[in-house]
Design an enzyme around this catalytic site. Structure first.
Site, PDB file in Angstrom:
ATOM      1  N   TYR A  98       0.805  -1.283  -0.008  1.00  0.00           N
ATOM      2  CA  TYR A  98      -0.090  -0.133   0.140  1.00  0.00           C
ATOM      3  C   TYR A  98       0.629   1.158   0.086  1.00  0.00           C
ATOM      4  O   TYR A  98       1.522   1.538   0.830  1.00  0.00           O
ATOM      5  CB  TYR A  98      -0.907  -0.061   1.249  1.00  0.00           C
ATOM      6  N   ARG A 141      -9.989   7.811   5.501  1.00  0.00           N
ATOM      7  CA  ARG A 141      -9.038   8.718   5.232  1.00  0.00           C
ATOM      8  C   ARG A 141      -8.926  10.125   5.882  1.00  0.00           C
ATOM      9  O   ARG A 141      -7.996  10.838   5.856  1.00  0.00           O
ATOM     10  CB  ARG A 141      -9.276   9.242   3.774  1.00  0.00           C
TER      11      ARG A 141
END
Length: 325
Positions: free
Chosen positions: A67, A292
């Site tokens: 990631y 996020r």
């Protein structure tokens, strides 16, 4: 008593880890400029999201080496270092990258050893709580790879070992070598293939299932619109996802309105209902929920305790059956 301690906890398979019913997924916080990015991401927002999740009682974070090409693990480390509550940290191996950012798979022992040491360094820990094979690729290497992970556990470098994206036959093959603590499959009301054989097998064999993308990468969160889908950043991988374009997009947005209607009665957003739908399956131990920003985490945190009634669960399934993709 911490807030996590006051929540209902679930045991991670054959381990001694006690998990909250949702964990924080750290895929999107890897940032931009890589093959599976979600568009630009501010690290400060990511750290705030992690701190918020821990403050609200979430006690595990799931990331992967690939990631952000290592960046997600580094951000997780920065956030956890400055947080009063220390979560379990799960990460994954097998996806590596070249200097130009191109991604490839390797399950060889030397490669896995290098990956483990890199993840330990980036995460700033001496032991990883759960270490998972990200993808069974190359498939002919999975037995040798599982032997390598079992050896990492014997060496004390990882506490427990699991797999991600494995099918039943692949799990049977490696089960003969060492127990599988956990399985991480994609599972949501729009991705139900795991119900056929994978979830029943895991449930019957005491393998914990922590499903990823319960909101199908934000499609079911309640914030997506046709206009927003069309305006996703150029490096947002979802631009290539069939669920974010017609003809499926319109059907999915109608489904979200049903989730919104159900959630409104309970004061929760559609994404919370979507996560609860996956947790309704007895094979699911915990759902990985991305965040996020602190605001996104706050909006989905009610999934820690919100559960659907059988009638609500049936109503959603009836809509899906009547409106096939």
């Amino acid at each position: 008593m911490t807030q996590a301690a006051s929540l209902s906890l679930r045991t991670l398979g054959n381990s001694d880890l006690q998990l909250t019913s949702i964990g924080l997924g750290a895929w999107a916080i890897g940032g931009s400029d890589w093959q599976y990015a979600w568009g630009p991401q501010d690290d400060n927002d990511s750290i705030a999201a992690i701190h918020c999740a821990l403050d609200l009682g979430i006690n595990w974070i799931d990331t992967a080496a690939v990631y952000g090409l290592g960046h997600s693990e580094e951000v997780v480390a920065r956030a956890v270092k400055s947080a009063p509550h220390k979560p379990y940290i799960f990460t994954k191996c097998s996806r590596r990258w070249n200097s130009d950012g191109s991604i490839y798979s390797n399950l060889g022992a030397d490669s896995l050893t290098a990956e483990l040491h890199d993840s330990l360094r980036r995460l700033g820990v001496e032991t990883i709580d759960l270490y998972q094979i990200h993808w069974p690729d190359p498939e002919d290497q999975i037995e040798a790879a599982w032997e390598t992970l079992a050896r990492f556990r014997e060496q004390g470098k990882v506490r427990w070992i699991g797999v991600s994206n494995f099918n039943v036959e692949q799990m049977k093959r490696i089960q003969k070598i060492a127990p599988i603590t956990s399985l991480q499959p994609p599972y949501s009301m729009l991705r139900r293939a795991a119900e056929e054989t994978i979830l029943p097998f895991a449930h019957a064999n005491g393998i914990c299932v922590i499903n990823y993308s319960p909101m199908l990468s934000g499609m079911l969160a309640g914030k997506m619109t046709a206009e927003r889908a069309a305006a996703l950043p150029a490096d947002d991988w979802r631009r290539k996802n069939v669920e974010f374009s017609e003809p499926r997009l319109s059907r999915n947005l109608r489904l979200v309105e049903l989730l919104r209607e159900i959630g409104r009665v309970h004061g929760v957003l559609p994404g919370v209902v979507a996560v609860a739908w996956t947790l309704h399956n007895p094979a699911i131990t915990g759902a990985i929920v991305g965040g996020r920003s602190a605001k996104q985490v706050e909006e989905t945190a009610p999934a820690l305790s919100f559960r659907l009634s059988q009638d609500e669960y049936t109503r959603i399934n009836e809509f899906i059956a009547a409106n096939p993709a």
